[in-house]
Design an enzyme around this catalytic site. Structure first.
Site, PDB file in Angstrom:
ATOM      1  N   GLY A  81      -7.896  -4.269  11.048  1.00  0.00           N
ATOM      2  CA  GLY A  81      -6.851  -3.577  10.288  1.00  0.00           C
ATOM      3  C   GLY A  81      -5.475  -3.912  10.828  1.00  0.00           C
ATOM      4  N   PHE A  82      -4.487  -3.244  10.285  1.00  0.00           N
ATOM      5  CA  PHE A  82      -3.090  -3.493  10.668  1.00  0.00           C
ATOM      6  C   PHE A  82      -2.872  -3.259  12.173  1.00  0.00           C
ATOM      7  CE2 PHE A  82       0.854  -0.693  10.948  1.00  0.00           C
ATOM      8  CZ  PHE A  82       1.677  -1.718  11.389  1.00  0.00           C
ATOM      9  N   VAL A  83      -3.068  -2.040  12.644  1.00  0.00           N
ATOM     10  CA  VAL A  83      -2.823  -1.753  14.067  1.00  0.00           C
ATOM     11  C   VAL A  83      -3.864  -2.441  14.946  1.00  0.00           C
ATOM     12  CG1 VAL A  83      -2.719   0.064  15.821  1.00  0.00           C
ATOM     13  CG2 VAL A  83      -1.752   0.489  13.546  1.00  0.00           C
ATOM     14  N   PHE A 133     -13.007  -2.485   4.903  1.00  0.00           N
ATOM     15  CA  PHE A 133     -12.601  -1.664   3.760  1.00  0.00           C
ATOM     16  C   PHE A 133     -11.108  -1.877   3.472  1.00  0.00           C
ATOM     17  CE2 PHE A 133     -11.187   2.727   2.271  1.00  0.00           C
ATOM     18  CZ  PHE A 133     -11.327   2.387   0.941  1.00  0.00           C
ATOM     19  N   LEU A 141     -10.322   3.099  16.185  1.00  0.00           N
ATOM     20  CA  LEU A 141      -9.257   3.068  15.168  1.00  0.00           C
ATOM     21  C   LEU A 141      -9.816   3.048  13.742  1.00  0.00           C
ATOM     22  CD1 LEU A 141      -7.674   2.186  17.743  1.00  0.00           C
ATOM     23  CD2 LEU A 141      -6.433   0.574  16.311  1.00  0.00           C
ATOM     24  N   TYR A 144      -8.539  13.312   5.040  1.00  0.00           N
ATOM     25  CA  TYR A 144      -7.971  12.587   6.180  1.00  0.00           C
ATOM     26  C   TYR A 144      -7.559  13.565   7.281  1.00  0.00           C
ATOM     27  CZ  TYR A 144      -4.916   9.195   8.593  1.00  0.00           C
ATOM     28  OH  TYR A 144      -4.310   8.381   9.517  1.00  0.00           O
ATOM     29  N   LYS A 154      -9.596  14.080  10.706  1.00  0.00           N
ATOM     30  CA  LYS A 154      -8.990  13.744  12.002  1.00  0.00           C
ATOM     31  C   LYS A 154      -8.969  14.961  12.927  1.00  0.00           C
ATOM     32  CE  LYS A 154      -7.528   9.344  11.526  1.00  0.00           C
ATOM     33  NZ  LYS A 154      -7.815   8.243  12.450  1.00  0.00           N
ATOM     34  N   ARG A 199       1.535   2.355   1.588  1.00  0.00           N
ATOM     35  CA  ARG A 199       2.422   3.136   2.449  1.00  0.00           C
ATOM     36  C   ARG A 199       3.873   2.734   2.188  1.00  0.00           C
ATOM     37  NH1 ARG A 199      -0.999   3.033   8.020  1.00  0.00           N
ATOM     38  NH2 ARG A 199      -1.858   1.137   7.088  1.00  0.00           N
TER      39      ARG A 199
HETATM   40  P1  NAD Z   1      -5.758   0.108   8.378  1.00  0.00           P
HETATM   41  O1  NAD Z   1      -6.294   0.702   7.128  1.00  0.00           O
HETATM   42  O2  NAD Z   1      -4.959  -1.127   8.304  1.00  0.00           O
HETATM   43  O3  NAD Z   1      -6.923  -0.146   9.430  1.00  0.00           O
HETATM   44  C1  NAD Z   1      -8.117   0.604   9.479  1.00  0.00           C
HETATM   45  C2  NAD Z   1      -9.258  -0.347   9.762  1.00  0.00           C
HETATM   46  O4  NAD Z   1     -10.476   0.399   9.856  1.00  0.00           O
HETATM   47  C3  NAD Z   1      -9.468  -1.375   8.630  1.00  0.00           C
HETATM   48  O5  NAD Z   1      -9.645  -2.650   9.179  1.00  0.00           O
HETATM   49  C4  NAD Z   1     -10.733  -0.876   7.929  1.00  0.00           C
HETATM   50  O6  NAD Z   1     -11.423  -1.923   7.283  1.00  0.00           O
HETATM   51  C5  NAD Z   1     -11.486  -0.265   9.082  1.00  0.00           C
HETATM   52  N1  NAD Z   1     -12.468   0.764   8.676  1.00  0.00           N
HETATM   53  C6  NAD Z   1     -12.274   1.806   7.826  1.00  0.00           C
HETATM   54  N2  NAD Z   1     -13.400   2.529   7.729  1.00  0.00           N
HETATM   55  C7  NAD Z   1     -14.321   1.947   8.544  1.00  0.00           C
HETATM   56  C8  NAD Z   1     -15.670   2.230   8.860  1.00  0.00           C
HETATM   57  N3  NAD Z   1     -16.322   3.275   8.318  1.00  0.00           N
HETATM   58  N4  NAD Z   1     -16.310   1.410   9.737  1.00  0.00           N
HETATM   59  C9  NAD Z   1     -15.674   0.329  10.275  1.00  0.00           C
HETATM   60  N5  NAD Z   1     -14.404   0.000  10.005  1.00  0.00           N
HETATM   61  C10 NAD Z   1     -13.734   0.813   9.141  1.00  0.00           C
HETATM   62  O7  NAD Z   1      -4.906   1.284   9.090  1.00  0.00           O
HETATM   63  P2  NAD Z   1      -4.014   1.249  10.408  1.00  0.00           P
HETATM   64  O8  NAD Z   1      -2.647   1.597  10.018  1.00  0.00           O
HETATM   65  O9  NAD Z   1      -4.257   0.015  11.161  1.00  0.00           O
HETATM   66  O10 NAD Z   1      -4.601   2.509  11.198  1.00  0.00           O
HETATM   67  C11 NAD Z   1      -5.468   2.362  12.307  1.00  0.00           C
HETATM   68  C12 NAD Z   1      -5.807   3.739  12.857  1.00  0.00           C
HETATM   69  O11 NAD Z   1      -4.617   4.401  13.284  1.00  0.00           O
HETATM   70  C13 NAD Z   1      -6.479   4.658  11.836  1.00  0.00           C
HETATM   71  O12 NAD Z   1      -7.467   5.418  12.495  1.00  0.00           O
HETATM   72  C14 NAD Z   1      -5.356   5.545  11.379  1.00  0.00           C
HETATM   73  O13 NAD Z   1      -5.822   6.801  10.951  1.00  0.00           O
HETATM   74  C15 NAD Z   1      -4.522   5.657  12.652  1.00  0.00           C
HETATM   75  N6  NAD Z   1      -3.128   5.973  12.321  1.00  0.00           N
HETATM   76  C16 NAD Z   1      -2.306   5.010  11.810  1.00  0.00           C
HETATM   77  C17 NAD Z   1      -1.008   5.350  11.472  1.00  0.00           C
HETATM   78  C18 NAD Z   1      -0.048   4.342  10.911  1.00  0.00           C
HETATM   79  O14 NAD Z   1       1.057   4.709  10.558  1.00  0.00           O
HETATM   80  N7  NAD Z   1      -0.366   3.057  10.847  1.00  0.00           N
HETATM   81  C19 NAD Z   1      -0.556   6.658  11.651  1.00  0.00           C
HETATM   82  C20 NAD Z   1      -1.434   7.600  12.151  1.00  0.00           C
HETATM   83  C21 NAD Z   1      -2.710   7.254  12.493  1.00  0.00           C
HETATM   84  N1  UDP Z   2       6.591   7.256  -0.589  1.00  0.00           N
HETATM   85  C1  UDP Z   2       7.553   6.888  -1.514  1.00  0.00           C
HETATM   86  N2  UDP Z   2       7.338   5.752  -2.248  1.00  0.00           N
HETATM   87  C2  UDP Z   2       6.244   4.968  -2.082  1.00  0.00           C
HETATM   88  C3  UDP Z   2       5.273   5.343  -1.120  1.00  0.00           C
HETATM   89  C4  UDP Z   2       5.477   6.496  -0.396  1.00  0.00           C
HETATM   90  O1  UDP Z   2       8.572   7.550  -1.681  1.00  0.00           O
HETATM   91  O2  UDP Z   2       6.140   3.951  -2.788  1.00  0.00           O
HETATM   92  C5  UDP Z   2       6.832   8.470   0.222  1.00  0.00           C
HETATM   93  C6  UDP Z   2       5.661   9.440   0.290  1.00  0.00           C
HETATM   94  O3  UDP Z   2       5.684  10.345  -0.788  1.00  0.00           O
HETATM   95  C7  UDP Z   2       5.929  10.115   1.624  1.00  0.00           C
HETATM   96  C8  UDP Z   2       6.578   9.030   2.464  1.00  0.00           C
HETATM   97  O4  UDP Z   2       7.030   8.036   1.547  1.00  0.00           O
HETATM   98  O5  UDP Z   2       6.839  11.174   1.459  1.00  0.00           O
HETATM   99  C9  UDP Z   2       5.634   8.367   3.455  1.00  0.00           C
HETATM  100  O6  UDP Z   2       4.469   7.972   2.757  1.00  0.00           O
HETATM  101  P1  UDP Z   2       3.311   7.121   3.441  1.00  0.00           P
HETATM  102  O7  UDP Z   2       2.193   7.042   2.451  1.00  0.00           O
HETATM  103  O8  UDP Z   2       3.874   5.858   3.974  1.00  0.00           O
HETATM  104  O9  UDP Z   2       2.903   7.980   4.723  1.00  0.00           O
HETATM  105  P2  UDP Z   2       2.505   9.524   4.940  1.00  0.00           P
HETATM  106  O10 UDP Z   2       2.881  10.338   3.743  1.00  0.00           O
HETATM  107  O11 UDP Z   2       1.052   9.503   5.177  1.00  0.00           O
HETATM  108  O12 UDP Z   2       3.330   9.910   6.111  1.00  0.00           O
END
Ligand code: NAD
Ligand code: UDP
Length: 313
Positions: free
Chosen positions: A11-13, A35, A72, A144, A148, A185
């Protein structure tokens, strides 16, 4: 050399974390069901003999011997986690049980990627770890948020009952290269829209706030957290306190891209938090003075460059 399992590593992170852990001389096993992740995110790591990629869903048990686990795996964008809410809950709950069971059996240290969403639509601002949150348990985001929150409870109780060495971080909105262009996002949406000259979609009046962290700062915080003293389990906030309205973010994206896209206002999704900003005093204190180093303006430049290349613009 440590052997480290990263779930959600494609995934991203996760892809940034895998890369950093490999660069530090570790052996990394990346586990993902693809996914929301993609092989494109980690294709550049495949030649490294210390990198191993496994297609697996963490809702199923998994057996391996490692020293550390970064958990993650979980879709993070509202449109993705709401696509199959039951699966999202299973990933947080059953996935955490499987990974905690694994950590317990092999004595591995395990870090969980929790989220600022556990604070829901917060009534305290900025959010400290001691705040219990304001979450709608039956709302569209609950698969979600509550998943969590349950995962945090599982982690704490595996620690108390089974002495599993746990670490919980609460991640605030993080952006950067390798976000999926259709991720949904806000940062990736605005950048892709600006680069394509499409309307910038502001949900609601655009006065809601978020605090945006560049991915490298998060990865640094994660690794520091994993290496803290055993007695420190968290949860600890990892985020950038720089807080912006969605209109301010849109303006910064327009400036960075030089785009002439117009802002359009669309309905606000249900239960969308009105404000969010991390209090990072605990992280600073416990993670050797960790704090974000990349301001939004600088992170946007790097992220815009990534999407320009990806979209061939
Ligand atoms: P992402 O969607 O890019 O990455 C999630 C990864 O998990 C993907 O590669 C997906 O294929 C994999 N995955 C999902 N369900 C799975 C399963 N059942 N089994 C195996 N793999 C599975 O999201 P991200 O932004 O990289 O987030 C990574 C983690 O950090 C997540 O747990 C997310 O909740 C947490 N997080 C991210 C943010 C953010 O802003 N990026 C903020 C808060 C928490
Ligand atoms: N948002 C927006 N335009 C978009 C996507 C999201 O204005 O095209 C807003 C959304 O309603 C929220 C904020 O941006 O208030 C952050 O949304 P994101 O889905 O990135 O993260 P989260 O709501 O989970 O913090």
């Amino acid at each position: 050399m440590k052997k480290i399992l990263v779930t959600g590593g494609a995934g991203f992170v996760g892809s940034h974390l895998c890369e950093r852990l490999l660069n530090e001389g570790n052996e990394v096993i990346c586990l993902d069901n693809y996914f929301t992740g993609s092989k494109n995110n980690i294709v550049h790591l495949l030649d490294n003999p210390f990198f191993e990629l496994i297609r697996h869903d963490i809702t199923m048990p998994f057996f391996i011997e490692v020293d550390e686990i970064y958990n993650l795996a979980c879709p993070a964008s509202p449109i993705h986690y709401q696509h199959n809410p039951i699966k999202t809950i299973k990933t947080s709950v059953m996935g955490s049980i499987n990974m905690l069971g694994l950590a317990k059996r092999i004595g591995a240290k395990i870090l969980h990627a929790s989220t600022s969403e556990v604070y829901g639509d917060p009534e305290q601002h900025p959010q400290k770890e001691s705040y219990w949150g304001n979450v709608n348990p039956i709302g569209t985001r609950s698969c979600y948020d509550e998943g969590k929150r349950c995962a945090e409870s599982l982690f704490v109780n595996y620690h108390l009952q089974n002495k599993v060495r746990i670490k919980i971080i609460r991640i605030f909105n993080t952006y950067g290269p390798r976000m999926h262009p259709n991720d949904g996002r806000v940062v990736s949406n605005f950048i892709v829209q600006a680069l394509k000259g499409e309307d910038i979609t502001i949900f609601g009046d655009g006065k809601q706030t978020r605090s945006f962290q560049y991915v490298d700062d998060l990865v640094e915080g994660m690794i520091r957290m994993m290496n803290t003293d055993e007695s420190f389990t968290g949860p600890v906030n990892i985020g950038n306190p720089g807080e912006f309205t969605m209109i301010e973010l849109a303006e910064k994206v327009l400036k960075t891209t030089g785009s002439k896209s117009k802002l359009v206002f669309l309905p606000l999704p249900a239960d969308d938090p009105t404000q969010r900003q991390p209090d990072i005093s605990l992280a600073k204190q416990m993670l050797n003075g960790w704090e974000p180093t990349i301001p939004l303006e600088e992170g946007l430049v790097k992220t815009v460059q990534y999407f320009k290349n990806l979209l061939n613009l």
